[in-house]
Design an enzyme around this catalytic site. Structure first.
Site, mmCIF file in Angstrom:
data_model
loop_
_atom_site.group_PDB
_atom_site.id
_atom_site.type_symbol
_atom_site.label_atom_id
_atom_site.label_comp_id
_atom_site.label_asym_id
_atom_site.label_seq_id
_atom_site.Cartn_x
_atom_site.Cartn_y
_atom_site.Cartn_z
ATOM 1 N N ALA A 25 -66.625 11.705 5.954
ATOM 2 C CA ALA A 25 -67.410 12.690 5.374
ATOM 3 C C ALA A 25 -68.610 12.163 4.488
ATOM 4 O O ALA A 25 -69.825 12.454 4.637
ATOM 5 C CB ALA A 25 -66.911 13.799 4.780
ATOM 6 N N ALA A 26 -68.134 11.338 3.520
ATOM 7 C CA ALA A 26 -69.291 10.833 2.408
ATOM 8 C C ALA A 26 -69.858 9.774 2.746
ATOM 9 O O ALA A 26 -71.212 9.746 2.838
ATOM 10 C CB ALA A 26 -68.497 10.659 1.237
ATOM 11 N N GLU A 57 -65.897 0.681 8.363
ATOM 12 C CA GLU A 57 -64.616 1.622 8.589
ATOM 13 C C GLU A 57 -63.366 0.931 8.889
ATOM 14 O O GLU A 57 -63.463 0.141 9.915
ATOM 15 C CB GLU A 57 -65.121 2.716 9.356
ATOM 16 C CG GLU A 57 -63.849 3.597 9.649
ATOM 17 C CD GLU A 57 -62.919 4.262 8.572
ATOM 18 O OE1 GLU A 57 -63.638 4.851 7.859
ATOM 19 O OE2 GLU A 57 -61.827 3.993 8.551
ATOM 20 N N SER A 100 -66.334 9.718 11.096
ATOM 21 C CA SER A 100 -67.150 11.101 11.289
ATOM 22 C C SER A 100 -66.162 12.044 12.140
ATOM 23 O O SER A 100 -66.513 12.422 13.145
ATOM 24 C CB SER A 100 -68.454 11.015 12.052
ATOM 25 O OG SER A 100 -69.078 12.084 12.185
ATOM 26 N N CYS A 130 -60.585 18.332 7.816
ATOM 27 C CA CYS A 130 -60.223 19.686 7.566
ATOM 28 C C CYS A 130 -59.320 20.545 8.817
ATOM 29 O O CYS A 130 -58.897 21.482 8.562
ATOM 30 C CB CYS A 130 -61.311 20.513 6.934
ATOM 31 S SG CYS A 130 -62.153 19.595 5.761
ATOM 32 N N ARG A 136 -79.431 7.150 15.202
ATOM 33 C CA ARG A 136 -79.622 6.970 14.085
ATOM 34 C C ARG A 136 -80.025 5.684 13.374
ATOM 35 O O ARG A 136 -80.266 5.263 12.396
ATOM 36 C CB ARG A 136 -78.733 7.815 13.079
ATOM 37 C CG ARG A 136 -78.665 9.186 13.439
ATOM 38 C CD ARG A 136 -77.840 9.809 12.270
ATOM 39 N NE ARG A 136 -77.785 11.216 12.900
ATOM 40 C CZ ARG A 136 -76.824 12.217 12.602
ATOM 41 N NH1 ARG A 136 -75.918 12.033 11.488
ATOM 42 N NH2 ARG A 136 -76.865 13.559 12.962
ATOM 43 N N ASN A 169 -69.272 15.852 1.323
ATOM 44 C CA ASN A 169 -70.630 15.855 2.170
ATOM 45 C C ASN A 169 -71.841 15.864 1.346
ATOM 46 O O ASN A 169 -72.681 14.796 1.472
ATOM 47 C CB ASN A 169 -70.577 16.826 3.374
ATOM 48 C CG ASN A 169 -69.840 16.722 4.569
ATOM 49 O OD1 ASN A 169 -70.227 15.847 5.309
ATOM 50 N ND2 ASN A 169 -68.524 17.112 4.659
ATOM 51 N N TYR A 202 -74.092 47.191 0.648
ATOM 52 C CA TYR A 202 -72.959 48.342 1.357
ATOM 53 C C TYR A 202 -73.339 49.092 2.633
ATOM 54 O O TYR A 202 -74.605 49.277 2.822
ATOM 55 C CB TYR A 202 -72.787 49.421 0.122
ATOM 56 C CG TYR A 202 -72.227 50.690 0.671
ATOM 57 C CD1 TYR A 202 -70.944 50.623 1.245
ATOM 58 C CD2 TYR A 202 -72.562 51.701 0.575
ATOM 59 C CE1 TYR A 202 -70.192 51.713 1.849
ATOM 60 C CE2 TYR A 202 -72.115 52.847 1.152
ATOM 61 C CZ TYR A 202 -70.829 52.671 1.812
ATOM 62 O OH TYR A 202 -70.413 54.017 2.486
HETATM 63 C C1 LIG Z 1 -55.418 18.072 6.012
HETATM 64 C C2 LIG Z 1 -56.590 18.250 5.389
HETATM 65 C C3 LIG Z 1 -57.216 19.707 5.365
HETATM 66 C C4 LIG Z 1 -58.313 19.633 4.639
HETATM 67 N N1 LIG Z 1 -59.191 21.012 4.520
HETATM 68 C C5 LIG Z 1 -60.227 20.864 3.841
HETATM 69 C C6 LIG Z 1 -60.814 22.240 3.911
HETATM 70 O O1 LIG Z 1 -60.573 23.115 4.664
HETATM 71 N N2 LIG Z 1 -61.974 22.312 3.225
HETATM 72 C C7 LIG Z 1 -62.444 21.094 2.435
HETATM 73 O O2 LIG Z 1 -63.557 21.471 1.742
HETATM 74 N N3 LIG Z 1 -61.898 20.115 2.474
HETATM 75 C C8 LIG Z 1 -60.705 19.694 3.138
HETATM 76 N N4 LIG Z 1 -59.959 18.524 3.294
HETATM 77 C C9 LIG Z 1 -60.569 17.552 2.535
HETATM 78 C C10 LIG Z 1 -61.614 16.869 3.006
HETATM 79 O O3 LIG Z 1 -61.035 16.295 4.531
HETATM 80 C C11 LIG Z 1 -61.810 15.468 2.258
HETATM 81 O O4 LIG Z 1 -62.205 15.723 1.222
HETATM 82 C C12 LIG Z 1 -62.999 14.559 2.859
HETATM 83 O O5 LIG Z 1 -62.537 14.126 4.239
HETATM 84 C C13 LIG Z 1 -63.199 13.510 2.013
HETATM 85 O O6 LIG Z 1 -64.263 12.501 2.721
HETATM 86 P P1 LIG Z 1 -64.482 11.101 2.069
HETATM 87 O O7 LIG Z 1 -65.504 10.735 3.125
HETATM 88 O O8 LIG Z 1 -64.592 11.050 0.787
HETATM 89 O O9 LIG Z 1 -63.018 10.372 2.452
HETATM 90 P P2 LIG Z 1 -62.271 10.317 3.715
HETATM 91 O O10 LIG Z 1 -62.263 11.291 4.783
HETATM 92 O O11 LIG Z 1 -60.944 10.111 3.311
HETATM 93 O O12 LIG Z 1 -62.904 9.097 4.375
HETATM 94 C C14 LIG Z 1 -62.687 7.632 3.824
HETATM 95 C C15 LIG Z 1 -62.666 6.646 4.884
HETATM 96 O O13 LIG Z 1 -62.821 5.450 4.365
HETATM 97 C C16 LIG Z 1 -61.929 4.626 5.045
HETATM 98 N N5 LIG Z 1 -61.724 3.595 3.891
HETATM 99 C C17 LIG Z 1 -60.868 3.370 2.848
HETATM 100 N N6 LIG Z 1 -60.689 2.295 2.351
HETATM 101 C C18 LIG Z 1 -61.356 1.354 2.988
HETATM 102 C C19 LIG Z 1 -61.652 -0.011 2.975
HETATM 103 N N7 LIG Z 1 -61.398 -0.723 1.935
HETATM 104 N N8 LIG Z 1 -62.573 -0.442 3.902
HETATM 105 C C20 LIG Z 1 -63.192 0.249 4.865
HETATM 106 N N9 LIG Z 1 -62.958 1.686 5.255
HETATM 107 C C21 LIG Z 1 -62.303 2.056 4.102
HETATM 108 C C22 LIG Z 1 -60.801 5.152 5.419
HETATM 109 O O14 LIG Z 1 -60.160 4.642 6.577
HETATM 110 C C23 LIG Z 1 -61.492 6.558 5.728
HETATM 111 O O15 LIG Z 1 -61.792 6.610 7.002
HETATM 112 C C24 LIG Z 1 -58.874 18.547 3.942
HETATM 113 C C25 LIG Z 1 -58.277 17.285 3.840
HETATM 114 C C26 LIG Z 1 -56.997 17.220 4.703
HETATM 115 C C27 LIG Z 1 -56.290 16.079 4.681
#
Ligand SMILES: Cc1cc2nc3c(=O)[nH]c(=O)nc-3n(C[C@H](O)[C@H](O)[C@H](O)COP(=O)(O)OP(=O)(O)OC[C@H]3O[C@@H](n4cnc5c(N)ncnc54)[C@H](O)[C@@H]3O)c2cc1C
Length: 433
Positions: free
Chosen positions: A10-11, A32, A38, A42, A70, A291, A411
């Site tokens: 996401a981020a 990654e 991507s 959730c 992109r 995001n 309403y």
């Molecule tokens: C089951 C579940 C349900 C969820 N439901 C919701 C919801 O309904 N609503 C909501 O707002 N949020 C929800 N979330 C939370 C949301 O999914 C996370 O907040 C979001 O995915 C975070 O995004 P991110 O990019 O910060 O981290 P991540 O999605 O964790 O991605 C980080 C990535 O970095 C990679 N990485 C880590 N370390 C390294 C490294 N050293 N070198 C290279 N790559 C690396 C990992 O492999 C991973 O792919 C849910 C999460 C889960 C697990």
């Protein structure tokens, strides 16, 4: 100039995509460690449940899409092991050195083990990554487990309870504190526990699990354990590089999402964010936050000057058809933050009875000293999202309860009651203040 992004969900992908929009000439590389980028974590509980049929349906874009559409290079299977900022280099686990001018750390979070012995037994699962979900899905299909214990009553734990129960398993939920959803709100915990009970789930609060055995957890027999005791930021990579972490253990950033090292940004579940109610750093790992933070970090890494406004921790989930929306502070949290917090809770119909309106519970929290709204919870089977979003909007605008009570909400019988439950709750709160 080259931007390197560590982490491709996401981020990370938001950062890379926004940086590309800001600077079409930037060289962008995403590293990654997994084999997928991507995807919507959730949606994982709904894949376990069966509503999402294929894991592939959760993947939003492929590395190929990013390259072609992109002009963003993505390397999967590339684990960043070290950041050497003096040389502006990321070292991969295979020793390869990747130079950068700007860096975005978006490494996310992992499930903590909670210090529980036996956490790596073969029948113990987490639900954080697509790979976790595939492993659990295969186990359900191949081993046909009958009884599950879910450890941790946060939103991942609760969504997992729902998904496993819908797969026909008997489920027991164990939570170490007295509260579910990490919100010190006894009423919410009571309501949720009763709801879980109606769907055959036993909830045990105040149970600190020390170890998992092959056939049981404590005195509860089971053949599957889902471990969800909370998230830990993947922030260790920051330490050696001299990047500061906050009190939560997540990476510290300023309002431009830059770390203490110039040109190095952090976003999403690995980083702290600013809480709009307290005005203080907070760790709130959520997809919506990740995001948004990613977009700002990407923009600034590409030369922009954007500020992240912070979050109120707004979230929503569904457990056996009950919607639970939360935003801002609970009464207890607010008191700890120094507010003279007061709360009102009401139950009202979301629409007239003749339109099939069901009850919704609204709790609002405010500061008696200033009249400012501090938080809210909405629970019910209908229209929870719209209402929690109104409260979240009010928090973002630092609204007073009396201003909130005067809001001109829509309403008509198919949608609402003439006095929206939010306004009824605000009026009740004003009386108590
Ligand atoms: C089951 C579940 C349900 C969820 N439901 C919701 C919801 O309904 N609503 C909501 O707002 N949020 C929800 N979330 C939370 C949301 O999914 C996370 O907040 C979001 O995915 C975070 O995004 P991110 O990019 O910060 O981290 P991540 O999605 O964790 O991605 C980080 C990535 O970095 C990679 N990485 C880590 N370390 C390294 C490294 N050293 N070198 C290279 N790559 C690396 C990992 O492999 C991973 O792919 C849910 C999460 C889960 C697990």
């Amino acid at each position: 100039m080259r931007l390197v992004v560590i982490g491709g969900v996401a981020a990370g992908m938001s950062a890379a995509s926004r940086a590309r929009k800001i600077d079409p000439g930037l060289d962008i590389l995403v590293l990654e460690k997994g084999d997928t980028v991507s995807y919507g974590a959730c949606g994982l509980p709904y894949f376990i449940e069966g509503r999402v049929r294929e894991a592939a349906d959760l993947i939003v874009h492929t590395p190929e899409f990013f390259r072609k559409e992109r002009n963003i290079a993505v390397r999967t299977g590339a684990t960043a092991a070290q950041i050497v900022h003096a040389r502006r280099e990321v070292t991969l686990s295979n020793g390869e050195r990747i130079p950068y001018d700007r860096l975005v750390i978006a490494t996310g979070a992992r499930a903590g083990s909670g210090g529980i012995a036996g956490a790596d037994l073969p029948h113990v699962f987490r639900l954080i990554t697509l790979a976790d979900a595939m492993r659990l899905k295969n186990y359900l299909a191949e081993r046909n487990p009958r009884r599950a214990v879910v450890i941790g009553g946060g939103f991942i734990g609760l969504e997992s309870v729902d998904a496993l129960r819908r797969n026909g398993l008997a489920v027991t939920l164990l939570q170490d504190s007295q509260y579910l959803l990490r919100r010190e709100d006894p009423e919410l915990t009571k309501l949720l526990s009763a709801h879980l009970h109606r769907f055959g789930v036993e909830t045990r609060l105040g149970v600190r699990v020390e170890s998992i055995e092959p056939d049981r957890v404590g005195d509860t027999r089971c053949d599957l354990v889902l471990l969800a005791p909370g998230l830990k930021p993947n922030a260790e990579i920051a330490d050696e590089a001299g990047i500061q972490r906050g009190r939560s253990g997540a990476i510290q950033v300023n309002d431009r999402l830059e770390t203490n090292l110039g040109g190095v940004y952090a976003a999403g579940d690995c980083a702290e964010t600013m809480h709009v109610v307290t005005g203080r750093p907070a760790y709130i790992p959520l997809g919506t936050t990740a995001n948004k933070m990613g977009r700002i970090a990407g923009a600034n890494a590409a030369g922009g000057r954007e500020r992240f406004a912070g979050v109120a921790g707004t979230c929503i989930l569904s457990v056996f058809g009950l919607g639970i929306g939360m935003t801002g502070l609970s009464v207890e949290q607010a008191r700890r933050e120094g507010f003279s917090a007061v709360a009102a809770r009401i139950e009202a119909r979301v629409r007239p009875r003749y339109f099939g309106g069901k009850p919704v519970t609204v709790e609002l929290v405010a500061d008696r000293a200033t009249g400012r709204l501090l938080g809210g919870v909405v629970t019910g089977e209908q229209d929870v999202a719209g209402r929690i979003n109104v409260i979240a909007t009010a928090l973002g605008a630092r609204m007073q309860v009396d201003e909130f009570e005067r809001l001109d909400l829509a309403y008509a019988p198919p949608f609402s009651t003439v006095w929206d439950p939010l306004l009824i709750a605000a009026r009740q709160l004003l009386r108590q203040m």
